[in-house]
Design a protein around this motif. Structure first.
Motif, short mmCIF file in Angstrom:
data_model
loop_
_atom_site.label_atom_id
_atom_site.label_comp_id
_atom_site.label_asym_id
_atom_site.label_seq_id
_atom_site.Cartn_x
_atom_site.Cartn_y
_atom_site.Cartn_z
N GLY A 105 0.81 -1.20 0.00
CA GLY A 105 0.00 0.00 0.00
C GLY A 105 0.85 1.25 0.00
O GLY A 105 2.03 1.21 0.34
N TRP A 117 -4.10 7.26 -2.60
CA TRP A 117 -3.85 6.14 -1.72
C TRP A 117 -4.26 4.86 -2.44
O TRP A 117 -5.10 4.90 -3.34
CB TRP A 117 -4.62 6.28 -0.41
N ARG A 118 -3.66 3.77 -2.04
CA ARG A 118 -4.01 2.49 -2.64
C ARG A 118 -3.44 1.36 -1.81
O ARG A 118 -2.37 1.48 -1.23
CB ARG A 118 -3.44 2.39 -4.05
N SER A 119 -4.16 0.27 -1.76
CA SER A 119 -3.62 -0.96 -1.20
C SER A 119 -4.05 -2.08 -2.14
O SER A 119 -5.12 -2.03 -2.74
CB SER A 119 -4.14 -1.21 0.21
#
Length: 131
Positions: A105, A117-119
């Motif tokens: 992430g 944002w990212r996971s």
């Protein structure tokens, strides 16, 4: 979006002014940076920019009515003395006990404001054999 409403290419519905539709959808796309609550609906209506019909335009107007009825919602970007870009990332090594896949992430801050944002769970399992 109307609950359980599926937009498609309805040949029977009359077409609307394409340029007006594209301008409205373009402005909504820009607005999704601070209003992530409309992202899905805007993504759906943007798929019909080449041949919009009355049903598609009605969905766009529904998004606009929602925005008008919910002022003050969304992300707030504050002015800060820190005028830098910060990125944080992390991963767990085979963190899932079910399939041993890793999750990675990241998040990005511009001037102290969260902008991306990212996971994501990794698609493959890497095995390392220590000798």
């Amino acid at each position: 979006m109307e609950l359980n409403k599926k937009l498609g290419l309805n040949k029977n519905s009359p077409l609307v002014d394409r340029e007006r539709y594209q301008r409205l959808v373009g402005k909504l796309i820009y607005l999704t940076h601070t209003r992530p609550d409309i992202t899905h609906a805007v993504t759906v209506v943007s798929q019909f920019s080449s041949q919009p019909n009355k049903e598609h335009m009605a969905a766009v107007f529904r998004i606009l009515m929602y925005l008008k009825s919910s002022p003050g919602k969304g992300l707030y970007f504050k002015k800060e003395a820190n005028r830098g870009i910060e990125v944080f990332t992390d991963a767990d090594w085979a963190g899932s006990i079910v399939d041993r896949r890793s999750t990675t992430g990241y998040c990005t801050f511009v001037w102290g404001n969260l902008v991306t944002w990212r996971s994501k769970k990794q698609p493959v399992v890497l095995e390392v054999v220590l000798k």
